[in-house]
Design an enzyme around this catalytic site. Structure first.
Site, PDB file in Angstrom:
ATOM      1  N   ASP A 189       0.830  -1.195   0.000  1.00 50.92           N
ATOM      2  CA  ASP A 189       0.000   0.000   0.000  1.00 50.92           C
ATOM      3  C   ASP A 189       0.868   1.250   0.000  1.00 50.92           C
ATOM      4  OD1 ASP A 189      -1.935   1.916   0.296  1.00 50.92           O
ATOM      5  OD2 ASP A 189      -2.793   1.091   2.135  1.00 50.92           O
ATOM      6  N   ASP A 212      -2.744   6.341  -5.433  1.00 51.58           N
ATOM      7  CA  ASP A 212      -2.935   5.388  -4.350  1.00 51.58           C
ATOM      8  C   ASP A 212      -3.103   3.980  -4.913  1.00 51.58           C
ATOM      9  OD1 ASP A 212      -3.446   4.464  -1.699  1.00 51.58           O
ATOM     10  OD2 ASP A 212      -5.594   4.520  -2.108  1.00 51.58           O
TER      11      ASP A 212
END
Length: 480
Positions: A160, A356
């Site tokens: 992430d 992201d």
């Protein structure tokens, strides 16, 4: 009377001629469209077989061959995933609803950082960006497998870019969620050690405490109040059989609550010092890259260090001190079928854009999305595709039933500095089924909400985070 009859008789052939001409023009247009449909692809359009819209049921991925520290990336719910369960993946509507929950949490994070009073109130609760955030972990994130400890124990973790602290669940665990693999046992690793409270790595955490023996304890609470807490530790992280990172700082989770899925933990690639990319910078260089596969049945890579592809187009990596973990890019425009959508760059710049890896669908300012949707729908109307019902947050959907091939207008994102990045077909449409294929973008609820470049639009691109030079690049056909 006779003269009027004569005029009517003379007018009748004229009206018939108009009808015949109109009919001929329609036939000519249809013939031209048919010739176009069989003569090959048009510029700025994707021509795709309907049979290829949905991914194969079996894994088609091959391992990444690289001289660099490249990890194999697969979709968490796909047939290539080591976490794959016998049950079917979650429904698309559920995944997209969960994606909205992640987006809402990112928006709250940014808004709170912009308001010191709100940030102070949230800081008391230890709220941070949802890295592995309960049910939002199931929104289509990607996983890698690494070795942890000595001897190395394989663990499968979500990666992430919006999170910093990496962590896995450890034994003994007082309250752990169910995962596929056995819990990591620190007692079986000869290189494991706890991080003291006085260590800089401990002092740099957002939320920390000390055990009675002065060892560092961490806690991360996510946007949905799921959390992980435990001991901050060091151990050897093995990236490839011949490549290891000694003394890697991570969280050894002992109390992890929430619906985290079956992954063993998370690897953070954010911009803070505790992230994997920051810890590895002295060995591999300040930066990393990845390629997300076009479908859940294929594979990609995550690489620390290494050269950028020759075809990469770069834009400046923007820095926001109120949210230092995030990677911001200057999105300034969108093109559909080669034509620029008429939206002022100011609309994009008002709140900025975060890239992201954990968000599925790209979020645009409402005015930008309206322009994109309008241009896309006009282009799709050229071929008369039947509209389909909306799917959760996706409101522009089509039914391709009965077609053997479909033509989809290209979409390109334009960044500050002039870099125009064309998206793969898999980054334009989100295909739930042949009868429901949707434009893979969604609007933010407010023009002041930060935009988010999601992982669907990043598919097949080599995404290069050149932290050393403060720029982000995108290279086509990155997974091949």
């Amino acid at each position: 009377m006779a003269s009027g009859a004569l005029r009517r008789r003379r007018g009748a052939p004229f009206r018939v001629s108009v009808v015949l001409i109109a009919t001929a023009l329609v036939r000519l247009a249809a013939s031209a469209a048919e010739r176009t449909a069989t003569s090959g692809p048009e510029p700025d359009w994707h021509v795709v077989s309907v049979a290829a819209l949905l991914p194969p049921a079996a894994c088609t991925a091959s391992k990444v061959a690289s001289n660099w520290s490249a990890l194999h990336v697969v979709h968490r719910h796909g047939p290539c995933s080591p976490l794959q369960a016998r049950s079917a993946p979650p429904p698309h509507a559920e995944l997209l609803n969960d994606d909205q929950a992640r987006v809402d949490s990112i928006h709250r994070k940014v808004a709170a950082a912009a308001s010191p009073a709100l940030e102070q109130a949230r800081g008391a609760k230890g709220v941070t960006l949802p890295a592995q955030r309960g049910i939002s972990l199931g929104t289509g994130n990607y996983v890698v497998s690494v070795g942890l400890g000595t001897p190395a124990r394989d663990v499968t973790v979500v990666f992430d870019t919006g999170s910093d602290l990496s962590w896995v669940q450890c034994t003994p665990c007082s309250d752990c969620y169910e995962q596929k693999d056995p819990l990591f046992d620190p007692a079986r690793s000869s290189t494991y050690s706890a991080v003291p409270c006085a260590a800089p790595e401990c002092q740099g955490l957002d939320s920390r405490s000390c055990s009675p023996d002065r060892k560092c304890r961490y806690e991360v609470v996510y946007g949905d109040q799921s959390q992980t807490d435990g001991a901050l530790a060091r151990d050897t992280l093995t990236l490839t059989p011949s490549d290891a990172l000694p003394g890697f700082v991570f969280g050894c989770g002992e109390r992890d609550t929430g619906l985290f899925g079956r992954a063993d933990g998370l690897v953070g690639l954010g911009r803070e010092k505790v992230s994997l990319s920051s810890q590895a910078a002295s060995k591999y260089g300040a930066g990393f890259s990845y390629c997300l596969p076009s479908s859940p049945s294929a594979g990609g890579y995550l690489s620390l260090g290494g050269p950028a592809p020759a075809n990469a187009r770069f834009t400046a990596m923007e820095t926001r001190h109120d949210t230092p973990s995030f990677y911001y890019v200057g999105l300034v425009g969108v093109k559909v079928a080669g034509r620029t959508v008429r939206v002022s760059p100011i609309v994009f710049a008002a709140a900025g854009t975060v890239i992201d890896s954990g968000t599925v669908i790209t979020r645009l300012p409402p005015r930008a999305y309206a322009g994109l949707r309008s241009a896309f729908a006009r282009s799709m109307g050229r071929y008369g595709y039947k509209r389909a019902p909306a799917l959760s947050i996706l409101d522009t959907c089509y039914d391709f039933t009965g077609h053997t091939t479909v033509r989809i207008p290209s979409v390109a994102l334009v960044f500050a500095g002039g870099a125009a990045v064309g998206l793969d077909f898999s980054g334009v449409l989100y295909v739930a089924k042949v009868a429901q294929a949707c434009l893979a973008f969604a609007p933010n609820g407010d023009g002041a909400d930060v935009g988010i470049l999601g992982n669907t639009q990043q598919k097949t691109l080599a995404v290069v985070y050149d932290v050393a030079n403060n720029k982000i690049g995108f290279g086509a056909n990155g997974c091949s």
